[in-house]
Design an enzyme around this catalytic site. Structure first.
Site, PDB file in Angstrom:
ATOM      1  N   MET A  21      67.528  -2.958  75.002  1.00 56.95           N
ATOM      2  CA  MET A  21      68.706  -2.794  75.852  1.00 56.95           C
ATOM      3  C   MET A  21      69.975  -3.094  75.056  1.00 56.95           C
ATOM      4  O   MET A  21      71.032  -3.341  75.642  1.00 56.95           O
ATOM      5  CB  MET A  21      68.611  -3.700  77.082  1.00 56.95           C
ATOM      6  CG  MET A  21      67.418  -3.355  77.964  1.00 56.95           C
ATOM      7  SD  MET A  21      67.617  -3.888  79.667  1.00 56.95           S
ATOM      8  CE  MET A  21      67.805  -5.647  79.482  1.00 56.95           C
ATOM      9  N   HIS A  54      65.311  -8.307  67.823  1.00 57.69           N
ATOM     10  CA  HIS A  54      65.169  -6.841  67.844  1.00 57.69           C
ATOM     11  C   HIS A  54      64.931  -6.300  66.422  1.00 57.69           C
ATOM     12  O   HIS A  54      64.116  -5.395  66.222  1.00 57.69           O
ATOM     13  CB  HIS A  54      66.442  -6.178  68.376  1.00 57.69           C
ATOM     14  CG  HIS A  54      66.824  -6.578  69.766  1.00 57.69           C
ATOM     15  ND1 HIS A  54      67.929  -7.345  70.038  1.00 57.69           N
ATOM     16  CD2 HIS A  54      66.271  -6.294  70.964  1.00 57.69           C
ATOM     17  CE1 HIS A  54      68.039  -7.521  71.348  1.00 57.69           C
ATOM     18  NE2 HIS A  54      67.049  -6.888  71.934  1.00 57.69           N
ATOM     19  N   VAL A 109      61.275 -14.536  67.494  1.00 56.61           N
ATOM     20  CA  VAL A 109      62.226 -14.954  66.465  1.00 56.61           C
ATOM     21  C   VAL A 109      63.176 -15.966  67.086  1.00 56.61           C
ATOM     22  O   VAL A 109      63.698 -15.749  68.187  1.00 56.61           O
ATOM     23  CB  VAL A 109      63.007 -13.745  65.901  1.00 56.61           C
ATOM     24  CG1 VAL A 109      64.030 -14.194  64.865  1.00 56.61           C
ATOM     25  CG2 VAL A 109      62.039 -12.739  65.290  1.00 56.61           C
TER      26      VAL A 109
HETATM   27  P1  AMP Z   1      65.700  -6.438  75.277  1.00 57.99           P
HETATM   28  O1  AMP Z   1      66.792  -5.737  74.554  1.00 57.99           O
HETATM   29  O2  AMP Z   1      66.045  -7.826  75.697  1.00 57.99           O
HETATM   30  O3  AMP Z   1      65.073  -5.601  76.361  1.00 57.99           O
HETATM   31  O4  AMP Z   1      64.551  -6.633  74.209  1.00 57.99           O
HETATM   32  C1  AMP Z   1      64.021  -5.534  73.515  1.00 57.99           C
HETATM   33  C2  AMP Z   1      62.776  -5.970  72.799  1.00 57.99           C
HETATM   34  O5  AMP Z   1      63.096  -7.012  71.890  1.00 57.99           O
HETATM   35  C3  AMP Z   1      61.724  -6.527  73.765  1.00 57.99           C
HETATM   36  O6  AMP Z   1      60.450  -6.063  73.373  1.00 57.99           O
HETATM   37  C4  AMP Z   1      61.852  -8.007  73.563  1.00 57.99           C
HETATM   38  O7  AMP Z   1      60.658  -8.715  73.825  1.00 57.99           O
HETATM   39  C5  AMP Z   1      62.213  -8.081  72.099  1.00 57.99           C
HETATM   40  N1  AMP Z   1      62.844  -9.362  71.801  1.00 57.99           N
HETATM   41  C6  AMP Z   1      63.900  -9.914  72.435  1.00 57.99           C
HETATM   42  N2  AMP Z   1      64.161 -11.141  71.937  1.00 57.99           N
HETATM   43  C7  AMP Z   1      63.237 -11.368  70.971  1.00 57.99           C
HETATM   44  C8  AMP Z   1      62.970 -12.459  70.092  1.00 57.99           C
HETATM   45  N3  AMP Z   1      63.709 -13.562  70.100  1.00 57.99           N
HETATM   46  N4  AMP Z   1      61.939 -12.346  69.231  1.00 57.99           N
HETATM   47  C9  AMP Z   1      61.170 -11.221  69.220  1.00 57.99           C
HETATM   48  N5  AMP Z   1      61.377 -10.156  70.009  1.00 57.99           N
HETATM   49  C10 AMP Z   1      62.387 -10.232  70.874  1.00 57.99           C
END
Ligand code: AMP
Length: 289
Positions: free
Chosen positions: A30, A37, A177
């Site tokens: 997103m 990410h 992370v």
């Molecule tokens: P989002 O943009 O929040 O929908 O996240 C996109 C992807 O990044 C999703 O698969 C999340 O699980 C992953 N993600 C978000 N934060 C982290 C993090 N700290 N470590 C690893 N993956 C992450």
């Protein structure tokens, strides 16, 4: 790196890559990209000929009183970071391309969406997630899709979706992370003021404490959860949930067994934060045993 906005364009790019025999990796996001990410993009880069990062703030997974309008958006920065991490294509469709007039289909994954964030945010959240992930898989037809273990329940839901609907996509879960002080990276950390930012480290410390207790031999859910809850309470945090669950099907667990998922959600200042840890009960005792 190309920025594409239509389904027709992304389909054409994927068709070219597949005709050339390349594996296609998709990283759904997103936006408001951070190292979490970028770790997914690098994992996709290592395994794919064509790496596609989707950027779509999916309105259907936000509840009526959630932060859809406030959600951080900076597409220029995201495009630069995605390119530097190795993306070939940023797929950033407008809402009208994803949900055209007359859109009438929702995917509901039962069971695993009833608990944890599904219980707190309501069933609409994971319906929105499952529907948009199914649509992205339909639009892009990736060989592999990369998700973060940070959203552990989302990984379980997506794996179930893929299995139940026979989608030919390999789901890859990548490790959480963290910031140097242990806070799990999240786009929503931007909502934290300085004092909340400090208190937010209690989530990871609570997980550390639970992990240490399990390593010292405790296996029962109640004392493990109580110890983690104590760390949160000392930071003034009252979690929305803190639960031990099966890592694969999210059923409730009374015991860590070989491995189990400890998941936490807490409101910290203006942010709702989640974090989790896989607790391993079958490791050999360390020196403290
Ligand atoms: P989002 O943009 O929040 O929908 O996240 C996109 C992807 O990044 C999703 O698969 C999340 O699980 C992953 N993600 C978000 N934060 C982290 C993090 N700290 N470590 C690893 N993956 C992450």
């Amino acid at each position: 790196m190309n920025v594409l906005r239509s389904v027709a364009e992304i389909r054409a790019a994927v068709a070219d890559a597949k005709a050339a025999g390349e594996e296609v990796g998709l990283v759904p996001t997103m936006g408001a990209l951070h190292e979490g990410h970028l770790s997914l993009i690098r994992a996709a880069r290592a395994e794919s000929g064509l790496v596609i990062v989707s950027l779509f703030v999916n309105p259907t997974q936000f509840g009526a009183h959630e932060d859809l309008d406030a959600y951080p958006r900076d597409q220029e920065r995201d495009a630069r970071l995605a390119r530097e991490a190795g993306a070939d294509i940023l797929f950033a469709p407008p809402v009208s391309e994803v949900y055209p007039d007359g859109f009438a289909t929702t995917i509901h994954v039962t069971g695993v969406t009833d608990v944890l964030c599904g219980a707190v945010r309501g069933p609409g959240h994971f319906d929105g997630v499952a529907t948009v992930v199914a649509k992205l898989f339909g639009m892009v037809a990736p060989d592999s899709a990369y998700f973060g273990q940070k959203d552990a329940q989302q990984v379980v839901v997506v794996r179930r979706l893929v299995r139940d609907l026979n989608m030919p996509v390999r789901v890859v879960a990548c490790p959480i992370v963290r910031e140097p002080d242990g806070l799990a990276m999240s786009s929503r950390n931007a909502y934290l003021d300085e004092a909340s930012r400090r208190r937010a480290t209690a989530l990871n410390r609570a997980l550390d404490t639970a992990d240490a207790l399990v390593r010292s031999g405790e296996r029962r859910a109640a004392p493990v959860i109580a110890a983690a809850r104590g760390v949160l309470a000392a930071a003034g945090l009252d979690p929305e949930y803190i639960e031990l669950r099966d890592a694969e099907d999210l059923s409730a667990r009374e015991d860590v067994g070989d491995r189990a998922l400890l998941a936490i959600s807490a409101r910290v200042g203006a942010a709702r934060l989640i974090d989790n840890r896989i607790l391993e009960g079958d490791h050999r005792c360390d020196a403290s045993c």
